[in-house]
Motif scaffolding. Structure first.
Motif, PDB file in Angstrom:
ATOM      1  N   UNK A 102     -13.519 -55.681  44.161  1.00  0.00           N
ATOM      2  CA  UNK A 102     -14.788 -55.952  44.787  1.00  0.00           C
ATOM      3  C   UNK A 102     -15.826 -54.808  45.090  1.00  0.00           C
ATOM      4  N   UNK A 103     -17.170 -55.044  44.931  1.00  0.00           N
ATOM      5  CA  UNK A 103     -17.957 -54.112  45.319  1.00  0.00           C
ATOM      6  C   UNK A 103     -19.193 -54.531  46.064  1.00  0.00           C
ATOM      7  N   UNK A 104     -19.866 -54.061  46.962  1.00  0.00           N
ATOM      8  CA  UNK A 104     -20.920 -54.566  47.755  1.00  0.00           C
ATOM      9  C   UNK A 104     -21.735 -55.696  47.070  1.00  0.00           C
ATOM     10  N   UNK A 105     -22.097 -56.571  47.898  1.00  0.00           N
ATOM     11  CA  UNK A 105     -22.848 -57.676  47.197  1.00  0.00           C
ATOM     12  C   UNK A 105     -24.432 -57.094  46.771  1.00  0.00           C
ATOM     13  N   UNK A 106     -24.773 -56.250  47.489  1.00  0.00           N
ATOM     14  CA  UNK A 106     -26.076 -55.722  46.965  1.00  0.00           C
ATOM     15  C   UNK A 106     -26.301 -55.255  45.550  1.00  0.00           C
ATOM     16  N   UNK A 107     -25.145 -55.101  44.859  1.00  0.00           N
ATOM     17  CA  UNK A 107     -25.143 -54.884  43.321  1.00  0.00           C
ATOM     18  C   UNK A 107     -25.444 -55.925  42.613  1.00  0.00           C
ATOM     19  N   UNK A 108     -24.865 -57.142  42.993  1.00  0.00           N
ATOM     20  CA  UNK A 108     -25.058 -58.426  42.247  1.00  0.00           C
ATOM     21  C   UNK A 108     -26.543 -59.002  42.609  1.00  0.00           C
ATOM     22  N   UNK A 109     -27.176 -58.617  43.619  1.00  0.00           N
ATOM     23  CA  UNK A 109     -28.516 -59.292  44.247  1.00  0.00           C
ATOM     24  C   UNK A 109     -29.477 -58.419  43.557  1.00  0.00           C
ATOM     25  N   UNK A 110     -29.386 -57.141  43.449  1.00  0.00           N
ATOM     26  CA  UNK A 110     -30.509 -56.497  42.849  1.00  0.00           C
ATOM     27  C   UNK A 110     -30.831 -56.387  41.532  1.00  0.00           C
ATOM     28  N   UNK A 111     -29.594 -56.986  40.757  1.00  0.00           N
ATOM     29  CA  UNK A 111     -29.578 -57.081  39.430  1.00  0.00           C
ATOM     30  C   UNK A 111     -29.205 -55.692  38.631  1.00  0.00           C
ATOM     31  N   UNK A 112     -29.316 -55.085  37.351  1.00  0.00           N
ATOM     32  CA  UNK A 112     -28.950 -54.375  36.346  1.00  0.00           C
ATOM     33  C   UNK A 112     -29.819 -53.054  36.823  1.00  0.00           C
ATOM     34  N   UNK A 113     -29.244 -52.194  36.940  1.00  0.00           N
ATOM     35  CA  UNK A 113     -27.995 -51.790  36.063  1.00  0.00           C
ATOM     36  C   UNK A 113     -26.860 -51.775  37.056  1.00  0.00           C
ATOM     37  N   UNK A 114     -25.714 -52.788  36.644  1.00  0.00           N
ATOM     38  CA  UNK A 114     -24.568 -52.942  37.342  1.00  0.00           C
ATOM     39  C   UNK A 114     -23.706 -51.808  36.966  1.00  0.00           C
ATOM     40  N   UNK A 115     -22.724 -51.484  38.070  1.00  0.00           N
ATOM     41  CA  UNK A 115     -21.716 -50.695  37.585  1.00  0.00           C
ATOM     42  C   UNK A 115     -20.742 -50.951  36.463  1.00  0.00           C
ATOM     43  N   UNK A 116     -20.514 -50.055  35.783  1.00  0.00           N
ATOM     44  CA  UNK A 116     -19.482 -50.407  34.593  1.00  0.00           C
ATOM     45  C   UNK A 116     -18.226 -50.929  35.009  1.00  0.00           C
ATOM     46  N   UNK A 117     -18.245 -51.975  34.347  1.00  0.00           N
ATOM     47  CA  UNK A 117     -16.773 -53.045  34.283  1.00  0.00           C
ATOM     48  C   UNK A 117     -15.817 -52.159  33.577  1.00  0.00           C
ATOM     49  N   UNK A 118     -14.597 -51.862  34.221  1.00  0.00           N
ATOM     50  CA  UNK A 118     -13.488 -51.359  33.469  1.00  0.00           C
ATOM     51  C   UNK A 118     -13.407 -51.916  32.165  1.00  0.00           C
ATOM     52  N   UNK A 119     -12.670 -51.219  31.267  1.00  0.00           N
ATOM     53  CA  UNK A 119     -12.271 -51.769  29.962  1.00  0.00           C
ATOM     54  C   UNK A 119     -11.134 -53.080  30.083  1.00  0.00           C
ATOM     55  N   UNK A 120     -11.421 -53.804  29.557  1.00  0.00           N
ATOM     56  CA  UNK A 120     -10.429 -55.165  29.740  1.00  0.00           C
ATOM     57  C   UNK A 120     -10.488 -55.843  30.901  1.00  0.00           C
ATOM     58  N   UNK A 121     -11.705 -55.723  31.519  1.00  0.00           N
ATOM     59  CA  UNK A 121     -11.797 -56.545  32.702  1.00  0.00           C
ATOM     60  C   UNK A 121     -13.155 -57.354  32.727  1.00  0.00           C
ATOM     61  N   UNK A 122     -13.361 -58.478  33.372  1.00  0.00           N
ATOM     62  CA  UNK A 122     -14.559 -59.447  33.256  1.00  0.00           C
ATOM     63  C   UNK A 122     -15.005 -59.321  34.565  1.00  0.00           C
ATOM     64  N   UNK A 123     -16.248 -59.039  34.466  1.00  0.00           N
ATOM     65  CA  UNK A 123     -17.256 -59.209  35.927  1.00  0.00           C
ATOM     66  C   UNK A 123     -18.561 -58.847  35.452  1.00  0.00           C
ATOM     67  N   UNK A 124     -19.508 -58.899  36.464  1.00  0.00           N
ATOM     68  CA  UNK A 124     -19.261 -59.002  37.789  1.00  0.00           C
ATOM     69  C   UNK A 124     -19.643 -60.658  38.177  1.00  0.00           C
ATOM     70  N   UNK A 125     -18.698 -61.247  39.204  1.00  0.00           N
ATOM     71  CA  UNK A 125     -19.171 -62.510  39.610  1.00  0.00           C
ATOM     72  C   UNK A 125     -19.577 -62.247  41.196  1.00  0.00           C
ATOM     73  N   UNK A 126     -20.703 -63.096  41.555  1.00  0.00           N
ATOM     74  CA  UNK A 126     -20.954 -63.304  42.796  1.00  0.00           C
ATOM     75  C   UNK A 126     -19.980 -64.170  43.765  1.00  0.00           C
ATOM     76  N   UNK A 127     -19.391 -63.616  44.596  1.00  0.00           N
ATOM     77  CA  UNK A 127     -18.419 -64.224  45.487  1.00  0.00           C
ATOM     78  C   UNK A 127     -18.995 -64.129  46.996  1.00  0.00           C
ATOM     79  N   UNK A 128     -18.416 -64.778  47.894  1.00  0.00           N
ATOM     80  CA  UNK A 128     -19.088 -64.353  49.463  1.00  0.00           C
ATOM     81  C   UNK A 128     -18.825 -63.165  49.876  1.00  0.00           C
ATOM     82  N   UNK A 129     -17.483 -62.665  49.530  1.00  0.00           N
ATOM     83  CA  UNK A 129     -17.434 -61.285  49.776  1.00  0.00           C
ATOM     84  C   UNK A 129     -17.915 -60.057  49.104  1.00  0.00           C
ATOM     85  N   UNK A 130     -18.629 -60.239  48.090  1.00  0.00           N
ATOM     86  CA  UNK A 130     -19.033 -59.253  47.288  1.00  0.00           C
ATOM     87  C   UNK A 130     -19.013 -59.667  45.624  1.00  0.00           C
TER      88      UNK A 130
END
Length: 409
Positions: free
Chosen positions: A159-187
């Motif tokens: 999980x990373x702070x919610x602000x990353x999802x609300x402000x839009x790209x560029x998002x932090x790089x998702x690690x290889x083999x992982x899926x994201x980012x998904x907006x959740x209540x906690x981030x």
């Protein structure tokens, strides 16, 4: 030779009696000096130069910047150790004039190991999560399941702070083999695909000295880790709190406000800068001059019936000045009696009251199998008893002089 020995042994009882009496007299003399000197010292007025709690607060506020900077540097470099900053009198600048030696600690701010660890953790940089060497900054690693925002089919979640999802790209790089980012209540969340490398928590970078300094400056005074909560007075007669790392800040006499008060008025919260200070100029003094003129008129009748008038003037000048105590005799005596009662010697004085001085000294007869029968007439040693009486009377007279005439001066 036999005659000399016989003379020595014939006088042995007298010699022994003289030595015993001399030893006893010396003991009473020492006891008398102790009994008289201790209250004399207690009754001698003394003054102390102190910094009151209000003056300490002003000094602490003025030196807060230097203290927080010193603490910030010490905490940033500390590794599980306690730190302290001390305000110490400098070698010049007025302290010698006030009778204060250089190197006296006035105030101390000390933080123990636990407090240092809390401050370091609170000021450390944001943590992250590393997957195959790729770091997701400000990421938090969660075991799944166990968190309400986790994907139930995943073993881990980032999980990373919610602000990353609300402000839009560029998002932090998702690690290889992982899926994201998904907006959740906690981030914003990312989950690993089957067979992807697991994430590893990366501790935050240690805070810099300036970051620790800023953190301390922003703490409220009521916080247990603040400078105000950990400042303590030291001064003369007290030992500064110990620490593994100690930083001293020299201060001048103009950096702290002090005042001279009677030693009896010093409180535990005061910082004693000089325990034997000079009384303030003009303490309990009077200075006055009175002048009185008296005129006497004498009238004389001459033989021829005339009268002669003669005026005689008398001027009386009375001056009183100097450093003397303005209190009344009754108040001084009452104060000193109170001091004597609390000094632990009242019982000794009561014992002296019961002493009597006999006019006729006894004669003691002694029987010894070695030396035979002999007697000691203490009247032969009456001068020793007179000397002992003079010592006791002199000690009592000295104490009375201290009480009546010297007072607190």
């Amino acid at each position: 030779m036999d005659d000399v020995l016989s003379r020595v042994f014939s006088h042995r009882p007298a010699v022994r009696a003289a030595l015993s009496l001399s030893t006893y007299s010396l003991f009473l003399y020492v006891l008398g000096v102790m009994v008289c000197w201790a209250p004399a010292t207690a009754l001698a007025g003394s003054y102390a130069r102190i910094a009151t709690p209000a003056a300490q607060a002003v000094t602490l506020a003025a030196q807060r910047g230097a203290i927080s900077t010193a603490l910030g540097s010490a905490i940033a470099q500390a590794s599980g150790t306690s730190v302290a900053v001390r305000l110490v009198t400098a070698g010049a600048g007025g302290w010698p004039v006030l009778g204060v030696l250089a190197g006296l600690t006035l105030l101390s701010v000390a933080l123990n190991n636990g407090q240092v660890a809390e401050i370091k953790n609170a000021t450390a940089g944001p943590s992250g999560v590393s997957v195959d060497g790729v770091v997701v900054p400000q990421g938090t690693l969660h075991p799944c399941p166990g968190h309400p925002d986790c994907d139930a089919s995943a073993a881990q979640g980032i999980s990373i702070p919610t602000t990353y999802c609300l402000t839009g790209p560029p998002y932090p790089t998702v690690p290889a083999g992982w899926q994201g980012w998904f907006l959740k209540p906690s981030g914003c969340w990312a989950y690993p695909e089957p067979g992807a490398s697991p994430g590893v928590l990366v501790p935050g970078l240690p805070a810099t000295p300036q970051q620790v300094t800023d953190y301390l400056n922003n703490l409220p005074s009521s916080d247990p880790n603040s400078i105000d909560s950990n400042a303590s007075p030291v001064g003369s007669g007290h030992t500064a709190p110990g620490a593994d790392s100690v930083t001293t800040i020299p201060i001048d006499s103009t950096d702290v406000s002090t005042q001279v008060v009677p030693a009896s008025q010093v409180t535990p919260d005061d910082v004693v800068v000089n325990s034997d200070a000079t009384p303030p100029a003009g303490t309990q003094t009077t200075s006055s001059t009175t002048q009185q003129t008296t005129t006497t008129t004498t009238t004389t009748t001459n033989p021829d019936g005339s009268t002669t008038t003669q005026d005689d003037s008398t001027t009386t000048v009375q001056c009183s000045t100097g450093e003397h105590d303005l209190r009344s005799f009754g108040s001084i005596l009452d104060e000193h009696l109170t001091t004597w009662r609390g000094s632990g010697i009242a019982g000794q004085l009561a014992l002296l009251q019961s002493l009597t001085w006999p006019s006729d000294l006894p004669t003691i007869a002694l029987n010894s199998s070695l030396l035979g029968n002999f007697s000691v007439n203490f009247n032969d040693w009456s001068t020793m008893f007179l000397a002992l009486r003079a010592i006791v009377i002199a000690g009592a007279s000295f104490a009375a002089y201290r009480i009546i005439f010297v007072g607190n001066s």
